[in-house]
Design a protein around this motif. Structure first.
Motif, PDB file in Angstrom:
ATOM      1  N   GLY A 270       0.792  -1.111  -0.012  1.00  0.00           N
ATOM      2  CA  GLY A 270       0.080   0.065   0.016  1.00  0.00           C
ATOM      3  C   GLY A 270       0.882   1.227   0.031  1.00  0.00           C
ATOM      4  O   GLY A 270       1.852   1.327   0.567  1.00  0.00           O
ATOM      5  N   PHE A 271       0.402   2.196  -0.602  1.00  0.00           N
ATOM      6  CA  PHE A 271       1.142   3.626  -0.761  1.00  0.00           C
ATOM      7  C   PHE A 271       0.357   4.520   0.512  1.00  0.00           C
ATOM      8  O   PHE A 271       1.204   5.238   0.876  1.00  0.00           O
ATOM      9  CB  PHE A 271       0.918   4.424  -1.815  1.00  0.00           C
ATOM     10  N   ASP A 272      -0.716   4.239   0.752  1.00  0.00           N
ATOM     11  CA  ASP A 272      -1.275   5.424   1.604  1.00  0.00           C
ATOM     12  C   ASP A 272      -2.597   4.835   2.516  1.00  0.00           C
ATOM     13  O   ASP A 272      -2.921   3.645   2.181  1.00  0.00           O
ATOM     14  CB  ASP A 272      -1.452   6.596   0.920  1.00  0.00           C
ATOM     15  N   GLN A 273      -3.407   5.446   3.237  1.00  0.00           N
ATOM     16  CA  GLN A 273      -4.537   4.946   3.865  1.00  0.00           C
ATOM     17  C   GLN A 273      -5.780   4.816   2.892  1.00  0.00           C
ATOM     18  O   GLN A 273      -6.569   4.107   3.399  1.00  0.00           O
ATOM     19  CB  GLN A 273      -4.892   5.909   5.118  1.00  0.00           C
TER      20      GLN A 273
ATOM     21  N   VAL B 256      -4.949  -0.012  -1.448  1.00  0.00           N
ATOM     22  CA  VAL B 256      -4.226  -1.025  -1.378  1.00  0.00           C
ATOM     23  C   VAL B 256      -3.859  -1.406  -2.773  1.00  0.00           C
ATOM     24  O   VAL B 256      -4.673  -1.265  -3.554  1.00  0.00           O
ATOM     25  CB  VAL B 256      -4.894  -2.275  -0.450  1.00  0.00           C
ATOM     26  N   HIS B 257      -2.580  -1.688  -3.162  1.00  0.00           N
ATOM     27  CA  HIS B 257      -2.239  -2.403  -4.300  1.00  0.00           C
ATOM     28  C   HIS B 257      -1.666  -3.729  -4.255  1.00  0.00           C
ATOM     29  O   HIS B 257      -1.250  -4.079  -3.177  1.00  0.00           O
ATOM     30  CB  HIS B 257      -0.783  -1.598  -4.685  1.00  0.00           C
TER      31      HIS B 257
ATOM     32  N   ARG C  22     -11.673 -10.753   0.866  1.00  0.00           N
ATOM     33  CA  ARG C  22     -11.847  -9.533   1.754  1.00  0.00           C
ATOM     34  C   ARG C  22     -10.742  -9.287   2.936  1.00  0.00           C
ATOM     35  O   ARG C  22     -10.240  -8.467   3.004  1.00  0.00           O
ATOM     36  CB  ARG C  22     -13.156  -9.668   2.668  1.00  0.00           C
ATOM     37  N   HIS C  23     -10.311 -10.639   3.279  1.00  0.00           N
ATOM     38  CA  HIS C  23      -9.105 -10.682   4.095  1.00  0.00           C
ATOM     39  C   HIS C  23      -7.754  -9.867   3.530  1.00  0.00           C
ATOM     40  O   HIS C  23      -6.984  -9.369   4.082  1.00  0.00           O
ATOM     41  CB  HIS C  23      -8.904 -12.055   4.782  1.00  0.00           C
ATOM     42  N   PHE C  24      -7.565 -10.557   2.350  1.00  0.00           N
ATOM     43  CA  PHE C  24      -6.382 -10.175   1.352  1.00  0.00           C
ATOM     44  C   PHE C  24      -6.424  -8.769   1.384  1.00  0.00           C
ATOM     45  O   PHE C  24      -5.453  -8.204   1.583  1.00  0.00           O
ATOM     46  CB  PHE C  24      -6.293 -10.747   0.041  1.00  0.00           C
ATOM     47  N   LEU C  25      -7.663  -8.179   0.939  1.00  0.00           N
ATOM     48  CA  LEU C  25      -7.679  -6.443   0.508  1.00  0.00           C
ATOM     49  C   LEU C  25      -7.461  -5.759   1.770  1.00  0.00           C
ATOM     50  O   LEU C  25      -7.004  -4.771   2.058  1.00  0.00           O
ATOM     51  CB  LEU C  25      -8.950  -6.426  -0.103  1.00  0.00           C
ATOM     52  N   ALA C  26      -7.952  -6.442   3.055  1.00  0.00           N
ATOM     53  CA  ALA C  26      -7.837  -5.491   4.084  1.00  0.00           C
ATOM     54  C   ALA C  26      -6.718  -5.619   4.846  1.00  0.00           C
ATOM     55  O   ALA C  26      -6.285  -4.819   5.726  1.00  0.00           O
ATOM     56  CB  ALA C  26      -8.885  -6.253   5.385  1.00  0.00           C
ATOM     57  N   GLY C  27      -6.112  -6.676   4.610  1.00  0.00           N
ATOM     58  CA  GLY C  27      -4.420  -6.732   5.003  1.00  0.00           C
ATOM     59  C   GLY C  27      -4.441  -7.184   6.447  1.00  0.00           C
ATOM     60  O   GLY C  27      -3.612  -7.042   7.425  1.00  0.00           O
TER      61      GLY C  27
END
Length: 148
Positions: free
Chosen positions: A33-36, A39-40, A143-148
């Protein structure tokens, strides 16, 4: 079928295998991720004779992301008519789904980096999943992957 990989304390990848042909699959990986606000991550697709990857797909916090789309597909496990689709804001990832008799959902994953560039490319694979538990598991894993 989906399978998260990695330890709980480490970054988790998500791999989707086609129920009809296990050599066809999709992998979400290399999350950063670059910022809040975003997510990349990278996404890879594979099938016999095909390997394709987009290194920087962006999921924006303020935008409708992939997880709710997959959750809606899982919730409609009894089926629907026609095709449903979702795409990233940059249009480098498009996901479409159709329902077929027997309780299965065909999810087509299309990668199209630089969609407005001359000479760009696109590649797609379709993964067939069970409409109930497999779709619910996929939605939770993404969802878990994107939320980190």
């Amino acid at each position: 079928m989906t399978s998260p990989t990695g330890d709980l304390d480490e970054q988790t990848d998500v791999t989707i295998h086609c129920e009809d042909n296990p050599s066809v699959g999709v992998k979400f990986c290399d999350r950063f991720g670059f910022d809040q606000d975003s997510v990349h991550y990278a996404i890879e697709i594979r099938a016999p004779g095909l390997n394709a990857r987009v290194d920087e797909v962006v999921a924006w916090v303020w935008d409708s992301d992939l997880a709710p789309f997959l959750e809606e597909l899982a919730a409609d496990y009894r089926g629907w008519d026609g095709e449903r689709s979702w795409q990233t804001n940059d249009r480098d990832l498009t996901v479409s789904a159709v329902f077929r008799s027997g309780g299965h959902i065909g999810v087509t994953w299309t990668l199209r980096p630089w969609p407005k560039a001359t000479g760009g490319w696109a590649a797609s694979v379709t993964t067939w999943l069970e409409a109930g538990e497999q779709m619910s598991s996929l939605a939770a894993d993404v969802r878990h992957f994107l939320a980190g």
